[in-house]
Motif scaffolding. Structure first.
Motif, PDB file in Angstrom:
ATOM      1  N   LEU A 157       1.439  -5.260  -3.583  1.00  0.00           N
ATOM      2  CA  LEU A 157       1.857  -3.925  -3.150  1.00  0.00           C
ATOM      3  C   LEU A 157       3.213  -3.566  -3.748  1.00  0.00           C
ATOM      4  O   LEU A 157       3.441  -2.450  -4.207  1.00  0.00           O
ATOM      5  CB  LEU A 157       1.941  -3.861  -1.616  1.00  0.00           C
ATOM      6  CG  LEU A 157       0.625  -3.881  -0.868  1.00  0.00           C
ATOM      7  CD1 LEU A 157       0.861  -4.046   0.625  1.00  0.00           C
ATOM      8  CD2 LEU A 157      -0.178  -2.621  -1.160  1.00  0.00           C
ATOM      9  N   THR A 167      -0.864   2.587  -6.933  1.00  0.00           N
ATOM     10  CA  THR A 167      -0.216   2.808  -5.647  1.00  0.00           C
ATOM     11  C   THR A 167      -1.202   3.422  -4.665  1.00  0.00           C
ATOM     12  O   THR A 167      -2.129   4.136  -5.050  1.00  0.00           O
ATOM     13  CB  THR A 167       1.014   3.727  -5.778  1.00  0.00           C
ATOM     14  OG1 THR A 167       0.617   4.938  -6.407  1.00  0.00           O
ATOM     15  CG2 THR A 167       2.118   3.062  -6.589  1.00  0.00           C
ATOM     16  N   LEU A 173      -1.914   2.705   2.692  1.00  0.00           N
ATOM     17  CA  LEU A 173      -0.843   1.717   2.672  1.00  0.00           C
ATOM     18  C   LEU A 173      -0.534   1.236   4.088  1.00  0.00           C
ATOM     19  O   LEU A 173      -0.391   0.034   4.331  1.00  0.00           O
ATOM     20  CB  LEU A 173       0.419   2.297   2.017  1.00  0.00           C
ATOM     21  CG  LEU A 173       1.640   1.385   1.984  1.00  0.00           C
ATOM     22  CD1 LEU A 173       1.365   0.115   1.189  1.00  0.00           C
ATOM     23  CD2 LEU A 173       2.837   2.128   1.410  1.00  0.00           C
TER      24      LEU A 173
END
Length: 188
Positions: A157, A167, A173
């Motif tokens: 990450l 990303t 995330l």
């Protein structure tokens, strides 16, 4: 009694490293010269050479500063853990610290990575810390293999942020981070 000369030298070294970092961030690695750093820091080239005898030493200082900055974030995350004293506390701190590292530091790392392969000293500095972090992860109280998997995922990450490649959007995330954190709370 505090040695003010030593403290002053340390502050000067840090200011020189920060100036070098600004040169790299603002103008790129190719612009990193001793003259450019001295000018950015507002010191003579001789003053710079007193602290860093060559460009490799200066780059090593930059890497050391990045690592110290990460260590500070890591310690803060460890101290602020939501379950202090429980297994996996250090792993949770590592996950959070990798995501909290500043955008400026990430930009500097991305630029410095282009010269790291040609600088064995830089790689050695990073390897020493990586081994220390790996040891702390493996002895954090959760399954060592799980801890390594979490480290590798966190590092992935982090590298995606450094290189702006692959990303994740914010909701995804958050889900990934929450899953990694949950893995530190179960010992299955």
């Amino acid at each position: 009694m505090v040695d003010t000369k030593k403290k002053s030298r340390s502050a000067t070294r840090e200011a020189l490293v920060r100036a070098a970092s600004q040169v790299v961030i603002n103008k790129g690695v190719e612009a990193l010269t001793l003259d450019a750093v001295a000018q950015q820091a507002g010191v003579s080239k001789g003053g710079l050479l007193y602290h860093f005898p060559n460009k490799d030493a200066l780059i090593g200082g930059m890497v050391e500063q990045l690592i110290q900055d990460f260590e500070a974030v890591l310690q803060t995350e460890f101290d602020q853990d939501d379950a202090p004293g429980t297994p996996g506390q250090w792993v949770r701190a590592y996950i959070r610290a990798t995501l909290r590292f500043s955008k400026q530091s990430l930009a500097l790392i991305a630029r410095l990575s282009s010269i790291a392969t040609n600088s064995p000293n830089v790689l050695e500095i990073a390897k020493v810390y990586d081994q220390q972090w790996r040891q702390r992860l493996e002895t954090s109280g959760i399954d060592p293999t799980k801890a390594i998997i979490i480290q590798l995922a966190s590092d992935g990450l982090w590298f995606s942020q450094v290189f702006q490649f692959g990303t994740l959007d914010e909701p995804r995330l958050t889900q990934v981070v929450e899953t990694l954190l949950a893995m530190t709370r179960t010992n299955q």
